[in-house]
Design a protein around this motif. Sequence first.
Motif, PDB file in Angstrom:
ATOM      1  N   GLU A   8       0.802  -1.220   0.000  1.00 30.74           N
ATOM      2  CA  GLU A   8       0.000   0.000   0.000  1.00 30.74           C
ATOM      3  C   GLU A   8       0.840   1.278   0.000  1.00 30.74           C
ATOM      4  O   GLU A   8       0.342   2.352   0.357  1.00 30.74           O
ATOM      5  CB  GLU A   8      -0.918   0.008   1.231  1.00 30.74           C
ATOM      6  N   ALA A   9       2.088   1.198  -0.418  1.00 25.81           N
ATOM      7  CA  ALA A   9       2.988   2.355  -0.353  1.00 25.81           C
ATOM      8  C   ALA A   9       2.478   3.526  -1.187  1.00 25.81           C
ATOM      9  O   ALA A   9       2.460   4.675  -0.726  1.00 25.81           O
ATOM     10  CB  ALA A   9       4.389   1.955  -0.811  1.00 25.81           C
ATOM     11  N   GLN A  10       2.047   3.256  -2.429  1.00 26.38           N
ATOM     12  CA  GLN A  10       1.609   4.329  -3.311  1.00 26.38           C
ATOM     13  C   GLN A  10       0.330   5.010  -2.808  1.00 26.38           C
ATOM     14  O   GLN A  10       0.269   6.243  -2.753  1.00 26.38           O
ATOM     15  CB  GLN A  10       1.388   3.781  -4.728  1.00 26.38           C
ATOM     16  N   PRO A  11      -0.716   4.254  -2.425  1.00 26.11           N
ATOM     17  CA  PRO A  11      -1.913   4.923  -1.881  1.00 26.11           C
ATOM     18  C   PRO A  11      -1.635   5.710  -0.611  1.00 26.11           C
ATOM     19  O   PRO A  11      -2.194   6.798  -0.418  1.00 26.11           O
ATOM     20  CB  PRO A  11      -2.866   3.751  -1.598  1.00 26.11           C
ATOM     21  N   ILE A  12      -0.764   5.193   0.259  1.00 26.58           N
ATOM     22  CA  ILE A  12      -0.433   5.912   1.495  1.00 26.58           C
ATOM     23  C   ILE A  12       0.261   7.222   1.163  1.00 26.58           C
ATOM     24  O   ILE A  12      -0.066   8.275   1.714  1.00 26.58           O
ATOM     25  CB  ILE A  12       0.443   5.043   2.415  1.00 26.58           C
ATOM     26  N   PHE A  13       1.224   7.180   0.239  1.00 25.75           N
ATOM     27  CA  PHE A  13       1.935   8.414  -0.127  1.00 25.75           C
ATOM     28  C   PHE A  13       0.976   9.425  -0.748  1.00 25.75           C
ATOM     29  O   PHE A  13       1.074  10.631  -0.489  1.00 25.75           O
ATOM     30  CB  PHE A  13       3.075   8.117  -1.101  1.00 25.75           C
ATOM     31  N   ALA A  14       0.040   8.956  -1.570  1.00 26.52           N
ATOM     32  CA  ALA A  14      -0.920   9.873  -2.191  1.00 26.52           C
ATOM     33  C   ALA A  14      -1.770  10.563  -1.126  1.00 26.52           C
ATOM     34  O   ALA A  14      -1.989  11.787  -1.183  1.00 26.52           O
ATOM     35  CB  ALA A  14      -1.807   9.111  -3.172  1.00 26.52           C
ATOM     36  N   LEU A  15      -2.241   9.817  -0.136  1.00 29.70           N
ATOM     37  CA  LEU A  15      -3.034  10.398   0.945  1.00 29.70           C
ATOM     38  C   LEU A  15      -2.211  11.390   1.758  1.00 29.70           C
ATOM     39  O   LEU A  15      -2.705  12.468   2.132  1.00 29.70           O
ATOM     40  CB  LEU A  15      -3.570   9.293   1.852  1.00 29.70           C
ATOM     41  N   VAL A  16      -0.961  11.034   2.049  1.00 26.52           N
ATOM     42  CA  VAL A  16      -0.073  11.922   2.810  1.00 26.52           C
ATOM     43  C   VAL A  16       0.178  13.209   2.031  1.00 26.52           C
ATOM     44  O   VAL A  16       0.110  14.320   2.583  1.00 26.52           O
ATOM     45  CB  VAL A  16       1.259  11.208   3.123  1.00 26.52           C
TER      46      VAL A  16
END
Length: 410
Positions: free
Chosen positions: A352-360
């Motif tokens: 989930e690295a990409q979705p987490i970075f997008a939310l951050v």
Amino acid sequence: MALLLAFSAVLLLAVLLSSLAHRTVLSTAVVFLAAGFLLGDGVTGLVPVAPGDDVVSTLAELALFAVLFSDGMRVGWSDLRTAWRLPGRALGWGLPLTLLITAAAAHWLVGLGWAESLLIGAVLAPTDPVFAAALVGNDKVPPRLRQLLNVESGVNDGLALPFVVVFLAVAAGSSDLHLGELGTELLLGIVIGVAVPWAAIMLERTRFFAASTAYEPLNAVAIGLLVLALGKATHGNLFLAAFAAGITVATFGERQRESFEHFGELIAELFKLAALLLFGALVTPQLLGSIGWAGWAFAIIALVVARPVAIWASFLRSGLTGREQAAVMWFGPKGFASVVYGLLVLESGIVEAQPIFALVAVTIALSILAHSSTDIVVARWFDDEHETPVWYGKVRDRLARTDPGDGEHR
């Protein structure tokens, strides 16, 4: 070359607009963020950068280090000992409560697993005084409020790091959380941050050494660079080391602090603005569209619910006036620490690295827009001598009449 050209041009524009920004809700931080967005790959492509580029993580880390070092110089150890009660509430109760509320929103709104939700809560828990500069640096604002925000934002960056690393390990499925190593890194960062400036200041006081007037501002620069180098070499916590070093200079080297103050603030400002330009370039239209309505709802809740609720609960019966508590509840801006930790998650390779970075990234961008554009408004709330519009004075007076502690505060 494209990045240098873009930064130079936007810096000149920001300088020309700085007087207007000082008097209005216009913010130089927003100027650089918007410029980065327009110049990045998602729009014009004039400044092509990707989250994995070394220049992004390095510049964000240097910016945070410089800002914390400069902020640490605003307080000394005696100030911390005598006024630790309020920052202690923010760090001991506010930080973990913010983390948990943010994690709950990520889990129930976005649908992330609990490990990933706790990870994003830890990434977004730290606050940044840079985007509330008008409040922290305004002498009309009560000293205890300025000190509270400054100390909290300086210390919570380092305190959030162990949570980020632990939850990242859990999300990656690791059974070894390396808690001993994390404790060593935190302790080592504090030791380096105290020992290096103290030794440098004591050496200058001996009869063998003396800094010339021309070189005096470089004394603190050399101290900061040595702390940074030793922290990198020993894997000590750079952010705690930077803040501790600034506090140590303020405690033992008043002359060094005064000579470096203006020069140091300019250095930190340059790093900050360059990092904002790069961060803006990472916030592409594709990234903004990838999170969906649930992601936008999460970002708003992380800013207007998580921090205010956590601080409200943490400061019950604290002695703060209603006006002061409202300011603390609102000013929990997300900044360079969250950028650095978000990049750390992105480079980890978890599912989930990409979705987490997008939310951050979206949460930080909204925070910069909201907090750096309202700091001057809230600062004027405490400035009874400032010329304000008629409507603003009426609203302020009405709020003051409903604030039972405000008369005593004045």
